[in-house]
Design an enzyme around this catalytic site. Structure first.
Site: not given
Ligand SMILES: Cc1ncc(COP(=O)(O)O)c(C=O)c1O
Length: 438
Positions: A104, A159, A256
């Site tokens: 960890r 988000y 992403k």
């Molecule tokens: C701008 C943005 N930030 C954070 C996230 C969160 O990422 P995760 O899906 O890996 O939790 C997303 C997911 O769509 C996103 O579009």
């Protein structure tokens, strides 16, 4: 002493490794994957010696976190599937005399990705933490800078799960959130309260695509002693140099573009010297760590992220400009187009655009938009983005916003332009628009 090896054999092995290690760095000036430094104190050779930092980002993507001759010459770092770390003697165990303490707390695999990302972020980056998703990266970064009784400012374009975390868990722990207009710029100063500890920016918003004036917001926040967190997933460190623009904690949903293949959940937080210690503590206290195979997928994705992003950018712009000319479309919300709020800021502060943007239709029934989406054969209908494939989703921010009003001319759809041939994508969209008209 390593059990099972004679002292002489160990000495020969150690000398051979040290020599080849040194030869490799002399030839490549590359960053090594953190021997003995752990998550808290990684220092790459390139950063220790400024004359070894001449490489452009594309080269850093290829070299970062690799040290082949520490790994028998294999090009890629090994994937360590481990939990326990053994100590040669009881005394070593009690004194924690070991390069690694426990899985960890870091392994060569996690250090390789942290080190590669740190190289990419640049010299102001003091450390990188890996989290099991982009959302975990956002929540952990926020927890690391906030205490009970603090106040937080968050962009109204954030988000949605970021908002839910602030309005849910942070509220329960006595932290108040105020949402602000993403275009507020230096006006953020007027929203700062005596207990405002942090300002959260996301540029552009991942549905509505406003580009924020990050340097102006950061200057105002810093003047009042607050730190700035940024969700930098859309541009990545390749197209937005977060630390140079005043950000203290730069977050990426590595799910992403870093992963790039729609097969990975991963988040990263890069911290400057002001925020690293508390971030590192939060990660350790919460017991967060990422599985080695996921880390490896992140490393693998990173190598090709530069060329993938360039292609997403090129195809995305071609599709956006094509859509801009269509009579069905009122506006295209793409930061590289003038119709996007904050376009001038994008020109000033960003060096590129990724493949995610939105379109605003002229007023038309929701049913017609569904006909458009259902007709598309190359665009999948699904959440997330940043993979090799194109995606399209309907959305409406009206019920989400609290500081600003979301009232576009007509229905809105977000597109992710993938790596398919761009003319095939345009032909697919044309068929969708024809179905919509019908
Ligand atoms: C701008 C943005 N930030 C954070 C996230 C969160 O990422 P995760 O899906 O890996 O939790 C997303 C997911 O769509 C996103 O579009």
């Amino acid at each position: 002493m390593v059990k099972g090896l004679t002292l002489q054999a160990q000495e020969v092995m150690t000398r051979a490794l040290a020599l080849s290690h040194e030869q490799y760095h002399r030839a490549h000036g590359a960053c090594c994957a953190g021997a003995g430094r752990g998550i808290r104190a990684m220092t790459s050779k390139t950063e220790a010696d400024p004359s070894r930092r001449p490489f452009h980002p594309a080269t850093r993507l290829v070299l970062g976190g690799r040290d082949p001759f520490a790994n028998h010459g294999f090009v890629n770092p090994p994937v360590h599937h481990v939990s326990t770390v053994l100590y040669p003697t009881a005394e070593d165990f009690l004194a924690r005399r070991s390069r690694y303490l426990y899985r960890r707390r870091g392994t060569p695999t996690s250090e390789a990705l942290e080190s590669a990302l740190r190289e990419l972020e640049g010299p102001e980056c003091a450390g990188v933490a890996l989290l099991p998703s982009g959302l975990a990266a956002i929540s952990t970064a926020l927890i690391s800078v906030l205490d009970a009784g603090d106040h937080l400012l968050v962009t109204d374009s954030a988000y949605l799960p970021t908002r839910k975390f602030c309005d849910g868990m942070l509220k329960r722990y006595g932290i108040a959130t105020t949402y602000y207009d993403p275009m507020v710029g230096a006006g953020i100063a007027a929203l700062m309260q005596p207990n405002t500890r942090a300002v959260f920016v996301e540029a552009p918003g991942s549905l509505s695509f406003e580009i924020q004036d990050v340097p102006a917001i950061a200057a105002a926040a810093h003047a009042k002693g607050a730190v700035v967190l940024m969700d930098n997933t859309w541009a990545s460190p390749l197209y937005f140099r977060a630390f140079e623009k005043g950000v203290d904690l730069s977050i990426q949903a590595a799910t992403k573009y870093i992963g790039g293949h729609s097969d990975l959940m991963l988040g990263t937080v890069s911290a400057n010297g002001r925020t690293w210690e508390r971030l590192s503590d939060a990660v350790h206290l919460l017991g967060l760590c990422v599985g080695p195979d996921d880390i490896y997928l992140g490393l693998r994705g990173l190598r090709s992220m530069g060329v993938r992003l360039a292609q997403h950018q090129q195809s995305g712009l071609k599709v956006a400009r094509w859509l801009e000319q269509r009579r069905e479309i009122a506006r295209v919300l793409h930061p590289a187009l003038e119709s996007c709020p904050g376009h001038a800021l994008w020109q000033r502060d960003f060096s590129g655009a990724s493949g995610l943007f939105s379109i605003v239709f002229k007023p038309i029934a929701a049913k017609a938009v569904h006909a458009f989406l259902d007709k598309l054969s190359l665009f999948g209908i699904g959440a997330s983005w940043g993979g090799f494939e194109s995606l399209a989703i309907p959305f409406d921010c009206a019920s989400i916003r609290t500081a600003t009003r979301w009232a576009p001319e007509g229905p809105t759809v977000r597109l992710h332009i993938g790596l398919e041939d761009v003319d095939d994508l345009i032909a697919d969209l044309e068929r969708g628009l024809a179905a919509m008209a019908a």
